[in-house]
Write a protein that holds these residues in place. Sequence first.
Motif, PDB file in Angstrom:
ATOM      1  N   ARG A 179       0.992  -1.077  -0.084  1.00  0.00           N
ATOM      2  CA  ARG A 179       0.062  -0.003  -0.028  1.00  0.00           C
ATOM      3  C   ARG A 179       0.942   1.264  -0.050  1.00  0.00           C
ATOM      4  NH1 ARG A 179      -4.924  -1.069   4.482  1.00  0.00           N
ATOM      5  NH2 ARG A 179      -6.267  -2.339   2.890  1.00  0.00           N
ATOM      6  N   THR A 235      -3.508   0.427  12.628  1.00  0.00           N
ATOM      7  CA  THR A 235      -3.926   1.687  11.924  1.00  0.00           C
ATOM      8  C   THR A 235      -4.230   1.279  10.333  1.00  0.00           C
ATOM      9  OG1 THR A 235      -2.394   2.952  13.144  1.00  0.00           O
ATOM     10  CG2 THR A 235      -3.023   3.833  10.906  1.00  0.00           C
ATOM     11  N   CYS A 236      -3.315   0.746   9.520  1.00  0.00           N
ATOM     12  CA  CYS A 236      -3.751   0.328   8.229  1.00  0.00           C
ATOM     13  C   CYS A 236      -4.251  -0.958   8.125  1.00  0.00           C
ATOM     14  CB  CYS A 236      -2.294   0.477   7.497  1.00  0.00           C
ATOM     15  SG  CYS A 236      -2.501   0.163   5.620  1.00  0.00           S
ATOM     16  N   PRO A 284      -8.530   0.961   6.639  1.00  0.00           N
ATOM     17  CA  PRO A 284      -7.541   1.549   6.865  1.00  0.00           C
ATOM     18  C   PRO A 284      -7.807   2.916   7.644  1.00  0.00           C
ATOM     19  CG  PRO A 284      -7.440   1.535   4.785  1.00  0.00           C
ATOM     20  CD  PRO A 284      -8.481   0.649   5.147  1.00  0.00           C
ATOM     21  N   CYS A 323      -6.616   6.157   7.401  1.00  0.00           N
ATOM     22  CA  CYS A 323      -5.740   6.984   6.750  1.00  0.00           C
ATOM     23  C   CYS A 323      -5.632   8.436   7.364  1.00  0.00           C
ATOM     24  CB  CYS A 323      -6.205   7.132   5.457  1.00  0.00           C
ATOM     25  SG  CYS A 323      -6.165   5.780   4.419  1.00  0.00           S
ATOM     26  N   CYS A 363      -2.988   8.434  10.087  1.00  0.00           N
ATOM     27  CA  CYS A 363      -1.849   7.740   9.549  1.00  0.00           C
ATOM     28  C   CYS A 363      -0.583   8.760   9.360  1.00  0.00           C
ATOM     29  CB  CYS A 363      -2.136   6.970   8.224  1.00  0.00           C
ATOM     30  SG  CYS A 363      -0.599   6.116   7.722  1.00  0.00           S
ATOM     31  N   ILE A 396       0.837   9.057   5.788  1.00  0.00           N
ATOM     32  CA  ILE A 396      -0.045   9.557   4.541  1.00  0.00           C
ATOM     33  C   ILE A 396       0.365  10.279   3.463  1.00  0.00           C
ATOM     34  CG2 ILE A 396      -1.126  11.454   5.727  1.00  0.00           C
ATOM     35  CD1 ILE A 396      -3.826  10.944   4.724  1.00  0.00           C
ATOM     36  N   CYS A 427       2.041   7.722   1.007  1.00  0.00           N
ATOM     37  CA  CYS A 427       1.505   6.529   0.836  1.00  0.00           C
ATOM     38  C   CYS A 427       0.707   6.287  -0.727  1.00  0.00           C
ATOM     39  CB  CYS A 427       0.272   6.122   1.727  1.00  0.00           C
ATOM     40  SG  CYS A 427      -0.880   4.764   1.576  1.00  0.00           S
ATOM     41  N   TYR A 438      -1.215   4.087  -2.127  1.00  0.00           N
ATOM     42  CA  TYR A 438      -2.812   3.483  -1.889  1.00  0.00           C
ATOM     43  C   TYR A 438      -3.632   4.735  -1.507  1.00  0.00           C
ATOM     44  CZ  TYR A 438      -6.815   0.948  -0.479  1.00  0.00           C
ATOM     45  OH  TYR A 438      -8.089   0.486  -0.213  1.00  0.00           O
TER      46      TYR A 438
HETATM   47  S1  SF4 Z   1      -2.459   6.312   4.365  1.00  0.00           S
HETATM   48 FE1  SF4 Z   1      -1.687   4.467   3.549  1.00  0.00          FE
HETATM   49  S2  SF4 Z   1      -0.466   3.370   4.874  1.00  0.00           S
HETATM   50 FE2  SF4 Z   1      -1.596   5.204   6.084  1.00  0.00          FE
HETATM   51  S3  SF4 Z   1      -3.433   3.867   6.719  1.00  0.00           S
HETATM   52 FE3  SF4 Z   1      -3.924   4.848   4.801  1.00  0.00          FE
HETATM   53  S4  SF4 Z   1      -3.357   3.002   3.391  1.00  0.00           S
HETATM   54 FE4  SF4 Z   1      -2.549   2.617   5.187  1.00  0.00          FE
END
Ligand code: SF4
Length: 282
Positions: A148, A189-190, A195, A197, A200, A203, A206, A208
């Motif tokens: 991700r 968290t993820c 997830p 985000c 996070c 972020i 990331c 994804y």
């Molecule tokens: S930002 Fe990316 S790493 Fe963070 S929780 Fe969302 S998908 Fe997961």
Amino acid sequence: MGRRQRAKFTLDQLKSTIDTPETELDHGNPYELLVAVILSAQCTDARVNKVTPDLFEAFPTVHDLAEADPEEIHPYIASVTFPNNKAKYLAKMGRQVVENFGGEIPQSVSKLQTLTGVGRKTAQVVANVAYDVDALPVDTHVFRVSNRIGLVKEGADTPAKVERQLKRVIPKEDWGVAHHLLILHGRYTCTARSPECGACPVIEVCKYNKRLQRLPDPIDGLDKNKGTYYCKTRDHYFDDPAVHVDRNNVEQVACPRCGSMNVFKTQTGETTKTAKDYRVDG
Ligand code: SF4
């Protein structure tokens, strides 16, 4: 940003937010760790921690386990996943450690892998946690999170590929801590299904999340009485969707009339499009 920089940023961020990057499996020595890791296959650490106190009291050393039949072990682990197989694995593993390694849990990944019930991931976890051997085991969380965030290349679709690629961008001295950080990030968290985000710490790098941001905004005012789905391209409602594969090899809901994937759910107004994810079960 290259993968090496992304990996450094990710580890720095996770180190600053996760206080104790270590295994959550309760254990007091290498024998207990090995048993707990075998039991944790496709099972939660919390569940394993519920059964191991009584199990270790009944079989306090590997010699005790070696003398036990699977039927004697089974009642202690009945509430973990696959208890029949795991009881057999533990009994056999105990005998192998006594007969082949003099009752000492081996330290190397290759020797650990000769034991019944011990695959590459389990062997690496035990070698790293119990004996500080440099290892970077890839479980379901490490696999998903690495894909991700973009710590590995597109198409790293097996744990072995993810492990090889992570080892190229993470310094060897950080392999062990990276394993725990990525697991704990994935566990809390993820998560696989939803997830968080917004909370996070990685972020901004990331991949994804960037894909999620590019998904179309919801549409207000769709009429769910006209159909389950709405095709924005043809301004048309329908119930039975087609399925098409997009350029990222992801199956998407499509309009049965024109094939457009610009489709929305009439109940919520949300797009049916999904970003490429890396969720694996187990
Ligand atoms: S930002 Fe990316 S790493 Fe963070 S929780 Fe969302 S998908 Fe997961």
